[in-house]
Motif scaffolding. Structure first.
Motif, PDB file in Angstrom:
ATOM      1  N   GLU A  77       0.826  -1.207   0.000  1.00 34.94           N
ATOM      2  CA  GLU A  77       0.000   0.000   0.000  1.00 34.94           C
ATOM      3  C   GLU A  77       0.863   1.261   0.000  1.00 34.94           C
ATOM      4  N   SER A  78       1.937   1.238   0.784  1.00 35.55           N
ATOM      5  CA  SER A  78       2.683   2.481   0.925  1.00 35.55           C
ATOM      6  C   SER A  78       3.908   2.542   0.018  1.00 35.55           C
ATOM      7  N   GLY A  79       4.137   1.498  -0.741  1.00 30.12           N
ATOM      8  CA  GLY A  79       5.254   1.559  -1.676  1.00 30.12           C
ATOM      9  C   GLY A  79       6.593   1.291  -1.030  1.00 30.12           C
ATOM     10  N   GLY A  80       6.625   0.332  -0.131  1.00 26.75           N
ATOM     11  CA  GLY A  80       7.882  -0.031   0.509  1.00 26.75           C
ATOM     12  C   GLY A  80       8.620  -1.095  -0.277  1.00 26.75           C
ATOM     13  N   PHE A  81       9.745  -1.480   0.252  1.00 28.05           N
ATOM     14  CA  PHE A  81      10.485  -2.614  -0.279  1.00 28.05           C
ATOM     15  C   PHE A  81      10.233  -3.779   0.674  1.00 28.05           C
ATOM     16  N   GLY A  82       9.520  -4.780   0.184  1.00 25.99           N
ATOM     17  CA  GLY A  82       9.184  -5.917   1.029  1.00 25.99           C
ATOM     18  C   GLY A  82      10.237  -6.999   0.898  1.00 25.99           C
ATOM     19  N   VAL A  83      10.782  -7.414   2.023  1.00 25.04           N
ATOM     20  CA  VAL A  83      11.771  -8.484   1.999  1.00 25.04           C
ATOM     21  C   VAL A  83      11.078  -9.772   2.446  1.00 25.04           C
ATOM     22  N   LEU A  84      10.866 -10.659   1.507  1.00 21.04           N
ATOM     23  CA  LEU A  84      10.189 -11.921   1.803  1.00 21.04           C
ATOM     24  C   LEU A  84      11.283 -12.921   2.161  1.00 21.04           C
ATOM     25  N   ASP A  85      11.574 -12.981   3.447  1.00 21.04           N
ATOM     26  CA  ASP A  85      12.777 -13.665   3.897  1.00 21.04           C
ATOM     27  C   ASP A  85      12.564 -15.165   4.015  1.00 21.04           C
ATOM     28  N   GLU A  86      13.464 -15.931   3.428  1.00 21.40           N
ATOM     29  CA  GLU A  86      13.380 -17.404   3.438  1.00 21.40           C
ATOM     30  C   GLU A  86      12.035 -17.849   2.878  1.00 21.40           C
ATOM     31  N   ILE A  87      11.701 -17.325   1.730  1.00 17.17           N
ATOM     32  CA  ILE A  87      10.361 -17.516   1.153  1.00 17.17           C
ATOM     33  C   ILE A  87      10.025 -18.995   0.947  1.00 17.17           C
ATOM     34  N   ASN A  88      11.046 -19.816   0.738  1.00 15.50           N
ATOM     35  CA  ASN A  88      10.802 -21.236   0.485  1.00 15.50           C
ATOM     36  C   ASN A  88      10.401 -22.009   1.742  1.00 15.50           C
ATOM     37  N   MET A  89      10.441 -21.355   2.904  1.00 12.82           N
ATOM     38  CA  MET A  89      10.111 -22.068   4.133  1.00 12.82           C
ATOM     39  C   MET A  89       8.602 -22.155   4.374  1.00 12.82           C
ATOM     40  N   ALA A  90       7.815 -21.387   3.641  1.00 16.88           N
ATOM     41  CA  ALA A  90       6.372 -21.414   3.875  1.00 16.88           C
ATOM     42  C   ALA A  90       5.704 -22.486   3.016  1.00 16.88           C
ATOM     43  N   ARG A  91       4.502 -22.873   3.432  1.00 16.32           N
ATOM     44  CA  ARG A  91       3.762 -23.857   2.646  1.00 16.32           C
ATOM     45  C   ARG A  91       3.173 -23.201   1.403  1.00 16.32           C
ATOM     46  N   ASN A  92       3.015 -23.985   0.342  1.00 12.59           N
ATOM     47  CA  ASN A  92       2.513 -23.442  -0.914  1.00 12.59           C
ATOM     48  C   ASN A  92       1.151 -22.762  -0.775  1.00 12.59           C
ATOM     49  N   GLU A  93       0.285 -23.310   0.088  1.00 13.80           N
ATOM     50  CA  GLU A  93      -1.057 -22.730   0.246  1.00 13.80           C
ATOM     51  C   GLU A  93      -0.956 -21.287   0.742  1.00 13.80           C
ATOM     52  N   ALA A  94      -0.006 -21.040   1.616  1.00 17.43           N
ATOM     53  CA  ALA A  94       0.127 -19.685   2.163  1.00 17.43           C
ATOM     54  C   ALA A  94       0.683 -18.742   1.103  1.00 17.43           C
ATOM     55  N   LEU A  95       1.455 -19.302   0.185  1.00 18.78           N
ATOM     56  CA  LEU A  95       2.130 -18.466  -0.809  1.00 18.78           C
ATOM     57  C   LEU A  95       1.220 -18.084  -1.967  1.00 18.78           C
ATOM     58  N   ALA A  96       0.148 -18.854  -2.161  1.00 22.90           N
ATOM     59  CA  ALA A  96      -0.709 -18.622  -3.331  1.00 22.90           C
ATOM     60  C   ALA A  96      -1.286 -17.208  -3.342  1.00 22.90           C
ATOM     61  N   VAL A  97      -1.483 -16.606  -2.160  1.00 25.36           N
ATOM     62  CA  VAL A  97      -2.037 -15.239  -2.134  1.00 25.36           C
ATOM     63  C   VAL A  97      -1.081 -14.229  -2.750  1.00 25.36           C
ATOM     64  N   LEU A  98       0.156 -14.623  -2.888  1.00 23.78           N
ATOM     65  CA  LEU A  98       1.132 -13.679  -3.426  1.00 23.78           C
ATOM     66  C   LEU A  98       1.125 -13.637  -4.950  1.00 23.78           C
ATOM     67  N   HIS A  99       0.457 -14.621  -5.572  1.00 25.40           N
ATOM     68  CA  HIS A  99       0.555 -14.725  -7.028  1.00 25.40           C
ATOM     69  C   HIS A  99       0.138 -13.457  -7.762  1.00 25.40           C
ATOM     70  N   SER A 100      -1.035 -12.913  -7.426  1.00 23.91           N
ATOM     71  CA  SER A 100      -1.503 -11.732  -8.160  1.00 23.91           C
ATOM     72  C   SER A 100      -0.694 -10.488  -7.787  1.00 23.91           C
ATOM     73  N   LEU A 101      -0.118 -10.535  -6.606  1.00 25.40           N
ATOM     74  CA  LEU A 101       0.721  -9.418  -6.158  1.00 25.40           C
ATOM     75  C   LEU A 101       2.003  -9.356  -6.977  1.00 25.40           C
TER      76      LEU A 101
END
Ligand SMILES: Nc1ncnc2c1ncn2[C@@H]1O[C@H](COP(=O)(O)OP(=O)(O)OP(=O)(O)O)[C@@H](O)[C@H]1O
Ligand SMILES: [Mg+2]
Length: 301
Positions: free
Chosen positions: A121-145
């Motif tokens: 929303e505010s135009g920051g730099f998002g650091v998605l740290d160790e992104i591979n550690m999350a389950r795929n279901e949780a990551l699906a919300v990021l697809h359209s982003l």
């Protein structure tokens, strides 16, 4: 950051493009800008990463531990004049944690934004740290982003259009137990940079910057020790556990504060190996470079 990048020999056209970005998107929010404690060393990598940010890409940084993935991500946020949001991914995280949840406030339901929402929303730099550690279901919300849509769907609240200055930088450590692969759909939404382990010159420069009181011979010895460990690892004589730049810096910090060299190196490097035989190999490698009797007074002025 600009000055440091100039010293590193970054192309002037890139530096001016970053200046333009900052003029176009001056940060006016409450959140303080990123103020990195370390500089990332490595001109080619920085140039590639800056170019990716300028092009509006999402960037995935991969590489072994302590190769400066988070340092680089923070440096980028600082250089582009945006605050950073760090989101640590883990196995139990869900979409609600990333985007936000309903909370009760003074008797009414209210949306409390999660870090990804706030950053987008505010135009920051998002650091998605160790992104591979999350389950795929949780990551699906990021697809359209993370693809051309640049929107975040918030169930019950509609959709958020991402601020044009927002960028997402993911990190992922490969090569040790417990890490998982990133699924293809997600990987496809990033351009990917593999960060190399620092070479001898790089380690020396890092040590010089981090320990101004460390004298040249000591700096050389400790840099050489790191390379020795790296080589032993490449030849499969030891695992990567003790090839740990972070641990080397920790050890030097302890030595500077007066702990014995042997004890400090044990705490920073040797004891990272839980196998007695491997510990011995690491100790032998250290002994070849650094005398057990060495004191802080011989290293620091
Ligand atoms: N190329 C580099 N330039 C500057 N610092 C570096 C570099 N490589 C490693 N370091 C040093 O290594 C340490 C760890 O950096 P950082 O936390 O960014 O690593 P990382 O790649 O995110 O590691 P991990 O995978 O373990 O999370 C820092 O002290 C950092 O200064
Ligand atoms: Mg990291």
């Amino acid at each position: 950051m600009r000055e440091f990048w100039q010293q590193q020999g970054l192309r002037e056209t890139l530096l001016t493009a970053v200046d333009r970005f900052r003029q176009q998107y001056p940060w006016q929010g409450q959140r303080p800008l990123a103020a990195p404690r370390y500089h990332y060393y490595g001109r080619e990598i920085i140039e590639a990463a800056v170019t990716a940010m300028l092009a509006g890409e999402n960037l995935l940084l991969t590489g072994p531990k302590a190769t400066g993935k988070n340092v680089l991500a923070e440096n980028l946020a600082a250089a582009f004049g945006r605050p950073d949001w760090n989101v640590s991914f883990h196995i139990n995280m869900d979409a609600a944690y990333l985007i936000g949840t309903d909370t009760f406030r003074q008797g009414a339901v209210e949306f409390r934004p999660g870090p990804v929402y706030a950053c987008a929303e505010s135009g920051g730099f998002g650091v998605l740290d160790e992104i591979n550690m999350a389950r795929n279901e949780a990551l699906a919300v990021l697809h359209s982003l993370l693809d051309f849509r640049r929107i975040l769907d918030v169930p019950g609240y509609g959709r958020l259009r991402i601020h044009p200055a927002a960028r997402f930088i993911a990190t992922m450590n490969h090569g040790y137990a417990g890490t998982r692969e990133l699924n293809e759909a997600l990987a496809s939404r990033f351009v990917i940079l593999q960060l190399p382990v620092l070479d001898g010159d790089g380690v020396e420069r890092l040590l010089a910057a981090e320990f101004p009181r460390l004298m040249t011979p000591g700096r050389r010895q400790f840099a050489a020790l790191f390379l020795d460990l790296q080589q032993k690892c490449e030849h499969a004589q030891i695992s990567s556990k003790a090839v740990d730049l972070r641990g080397l810096l920790d050890a030097l910090r302890l030595i500077e504060l007066g702990l014995s060299v042997r004890q400090a190196l044990a705490m920073g490097l040797v004891n990272k190996c839980f196998d007695a035989e491997e510990r011995e190999l690491v100790e032998d490698t250290i002994a070849l470079r650094i005398a057990g009797s060495m004191t802080a007074a011989e290293l620091f002025d």
